[in-house]
Design a protein around this motif. Structure first.
Motif, PDB file in Angstrom:
ATOM      1  N   MET A 124      47.497  67.487  37.158  1.00 58.13           N
ATOM      2  CA  MET A 124      46.291  67.172  36.418  1.00 58.13           C
ATOM      3  C   MET A 124      45.711  65.874  36.982  1.00 58.13           C
ATOM      4  N   PRO A 125      44.383  65.833  37.259  1.00 56.21           N
ATOM      5  CA  PRO A 125      43.797  64.627  37.853  1.00 56.21           C
ATOM      6  C   PRO A 125      43.807  63.457  36.873  1.00 56.21           C
ATOM      7  N   GLU A 126      43.936  62.273  37.451  1.00 56.48           N
ATOM      8  CA  GLU A 126      43.884  61.048  36.652  1.00 56.48           C
ATOM      9  C   GLU A 126      42.472  60.867  36.116  1.00 56.48           C
ATOM     10  N   PRO A 127      42.329  60.394  34.873  1.00 53.86           N
ATOM     11  CA  PRO A 127      40.979  60.112  34.379  1.00 53.86           C
ATOM     12  C   PRO A 127      40.362  58.975  35.192  1.00 53.86           C
ATOM     13  N   SER A 128      39.071  59.084  35.439  1.00 57.83           N
ATOM     14  CA  SER A 128      38.416  58.040  36.235  1.00 57.83           C
ATOM     15  C   SER A 128      38.357  56.745  35.427  1.00 57.83           C
ATOM     16  N   ALA A 129      38.517  55.666  36.126  1.00 51.60           N
ATOM     17  CA  ALA A 129      38.486  54.358  35.473  1.00 51.60           C
ATOM     18  C   ALA A 129      37.059  54.051  35.025  1.00 51.60           C
ATOM     19  N   THR A 130      36.966  53.387  33.900  1.00 44.68           N
ATOM     20  CA  THR A 130      35.659  52.970  33.405  1.00 44.68           C
ATOM     21  C   THR A 130      35.120  51.901  34.346  1.00 44.68           C
ATOM     22  N   PRO A 131      33.867  52.032  34.786  1.00 44.44           N
ATOM     23  CA  PRO A 131      33.325  51.004  35.680  1.00 44.44           C
ATOM     24  C   PRO A 131      33.270  49.654  34.966  1.00 44.44           C
ATOM     25  N   GLN A 132      33.469  48.593  35.737  1.00 41.22           N
ATOM     26  CA  GLN A 132      33.411  47.261  35.145  1.00 41.22           C
ATOM     27  C   GLN A 132      31.970  46.929  34.791  1.00 41.22           C
ATOM     28  N   ARG A 133      31.783  46.491  33.593  1.00 46.12           N
ATOM     29  CA  ARG A 133      30.475  46.056  33.113  1.00 46.12           C
ATOM     30  C   ARG A 133      30.490  44.541  33.158  1.00 46.12           C
ATOM     31  N   ARG A 134      29.526  43.965  33.882  1.00 48.32           N
ATOM     32  CA  ARG A 134      29.571  42.525  34.127  1.00 48.32           C
ATOM     33  C   ARG A 134      28.285  41.814  33.741  1.00 48.32           C
ATOM     34  N   ILE A 135      28.497  40.608  33.239  1.00 51.45           N
ATOM     35  CA  ILE A 135      27.426  39.636  33.040  1.00 51.45           C
ATOM     36  C   ILE A 135      27.714  38.516  34.027  1.00 51.45           C
ATOM     37  N   LEU A 136      26.707  38.105  34.782  1.00 50.04           N
ATOM     38  CA  LEU A 136      26.848  36.992  35.719  1.00 50.04           C
ATOM     39  C   LEU A 136      25.932  35.866  35.265  1.00 50.04           C
ATOM     40  N   ILE A 137      26.489  34.668  35.170  1.00 46.88           N
ATOM     41  CA  ILE A 137      25.724  33.483  34.780  1.00 46.88           C
ATOM     42  C   ILE A 137      25.789  32.487  35.932  1.00 46.88           C
ATOM     43  N   ILE A 138      24.612  32.065  36.405  1.00 41.59           N
ATOM     44  CA  ILE A 138      24.537  31.087  37.495  1.00 41.59           C
ATOM     45  C   ILE A 138      23.775  29.865  36.993  1.00 41.59           C
ATOM     46  N   ASP A 139      24.464  28.724  36.939  1.00 44.28           N
ATOM     47  CA  ASP A 139      23.859  27.487  36.442  1.00 44.28           C
ATOM     48  C   ASP A 139      24.646  26.317  37.008  1.00 44.28           C
ATOM     49  N   ASP A 140      23.967  25.328  37.562  1.00 48.95           N
ATOM     50  CA  ASP A 140      24.661  24.185  38.164  1.00 48.95           C
ATOM     51  C   ASP A 140      25.096  23.141  37.139  1.00 48.95           C
ATOM     52  N   THR A 176      30.989  33.542  36.184  1.00 48.04           N
ATOM     53  CA  THR A 176      30.106  32.383  36.285  1.00 48.04           C
ATOM     54  C   THR A 176      30.160  31.781  37.682  1.00 48.04           C
ATOM     55  N   CYS A 177      29.072  31.146  38.052  1.00 49.65           N
ATOM     56  CA  CYS A 177      28.986  30.379  39.304  1.00 49.65           C
ATOM     57  C   CYS A 177      28.216  29.105  39.001  1.00 49.65           C
ATOM     58  N   ASP A 178      28.758  27.961  39.431  1.00 49.90           N
ATOM     59  CA  ASP A 178      28.033  26.707  39.240  1.00 49.90           C
ATOM     60  C   ASP A 178      27.311  26.288  40.516  1.00 49.90           C
ATOM     61  N   SER A 179      27.349  27.140  41.509  1.00 49.51           N
ATOM     62  CA  SER A 179      26.675  26.889  42.777  1.00 49.51           C
ATOM     63  C   SER A 179      25.740  28.062  43.075  1.00 49.51           C
ATOM     64  N   PRO A 180      24.474  27.785  43.368  1.00 49.36           N
ATOM     65  CA  PRO A 180      23.570  28.892  43.686  1.00 49.36           C
ATOM     66  C   PRO A 180      24.011  29.677  44.925  1.00 49.36           C
ATOM     67  N   VAL A 181      24.627  29.020  45.892  1.00 40.71           N
ATOM     68  CA  VAL A 181      25.094  29.719  47.099  1.00 40.71           C
ATOM     69  C   VAL A 181      26.204  30.704  46.729  1.00 40.71           C
ATOM     70  N   GLN A 182      27.166  30.266  45.922  1.00 39.27           N
ATOM     71  CA  GLN A 182      28.212  31.176  45.453  1.00 39.27           C
ATOM     72  C   GLN A 182      27.605  32.282  44.595  1.00 39.27           C
ATOM     73  N   GLY A 183      26.595  31.926  43.831  1.00 43.77           N
ATOM     74  CA  GLY A 183      25.931  32.908  42.975  1.00 43.77           C
ATOM     75  C   GLY A 183      25.303  34.035  43.774  1.00 43.77           C
ATOM     76  N   LEU A 184      24.722  33.702  44.919  1.00 39.03           N
ATOM     77  CA  LEU A 184      24.121  34.747  45.760  1.00 39.03           C
ATOM     78  C   LEU A 184      25.147  35.807  46.134  1.00 39.03           C
ATOM     79  N   ALA A 185      26.349  35.361  46.483  1.00 41.58           N
ATOM     80  CA  ALA A 185      27.400  36.298  46.892  1.00 41.58           C
ATOM     81  C   ALA A 185      27.868  37.170  45.736  1.00 41.58           C
ATOM     82  N   ALA A 186      27.705  36.701  44.494  1.00 37.22           N
ATOM     83  CA  ALA A 186      28.180  37.449  43.326  1.00 37.22           C
ATOM     84  C   ALA A 186      27.135  38.419  42.767  1.00 37.22           C
ATOM     85  N   ILE A 187      25.888  38.302  43.197  1.00 35.19           N
ATOM     86  CA  ILE A 187      24.835  39.177  42.674  1.00 35.19           C
ATOM     87  C   ILE A 187      25.014  40.578  43.232  1.00 35.19           C
ATOM     88  N   ARG A 188      25.054  41.540  42.318  1.00 35.60           N
ATOM     89  CA  ARG A 188      25.195  42.955  42.680  1.00 35.60           C
ATOM     90  C   ARG A 188      24.197  43.770  41.878  1.00 35.60           C
TER      91      ARG A 188
END
Length: 141
Positions: free
Chosen positions: A1-17, A40-52
């Protein structure tokens, strides 16, 4: 029997220095939306990498060194994130912010320090929690 698919991660991203405000907002978002991951990201540069494109919500500080909220908004939209999932935060007057970001530019533009503006954020967090809290209750592990 196939494994149930994992629930996709639901994310909130907060970017503020502003680390103090970022910590407050992270804690508040975690309390309001326990069924979502809060990053969270306190650096806008790090924040760019986290935006999806699959973020449920992106909260962006308007005034950050190097890469401001305008540029971050443009980048997030170019990455495929819907404007309706982006909130711009600032210490500036709400009327001024609404002139900078006309209706349709993003989901909301909020002053960080006005209590009435926080009510809008509360409403958005409650809607996310209702949506994903109910989803998690329907599919228990």
């Amino acid at each position: 029997m196939p494994e149930p698919s994992a629930t996709p991660q639901r994310r909130i991203l907060i970017i503020d220095d502003d680390r103090g405000f970022l910590a407050y907002l992270e804690s508040y978002a975690r309390r309001c939306c326990p069924d979502l991951d809060v990053l969270t990201c306190d650096s806008p540069v790090q924040g760019l990498a986290a935006i999806r494109a699959d973020l449920e919500l992106l909260l962006l500080d308007l005034e950050m060194p190097g890469i401001d909220g305008f540029k971050m908004l443009g980048y997030a939209v170019a990455k495929g994130l819907s404007k309706n999932r982006i909130i711009i935060l600032s210490g500036r007057d709400a009327d001024y912010l609404h002139q900078l970001f006309p209706m349709g530019s993003c989901l909301a533009v909020l002053n960080k320090h006005e209590v009435r503006q926080k009510e809008v954020l509360d409403m958005i967090f409650r809607a996310l929690q209702r949506k994903y809290g109910a989803e998690n209750n329907e599919n228990p592990d």
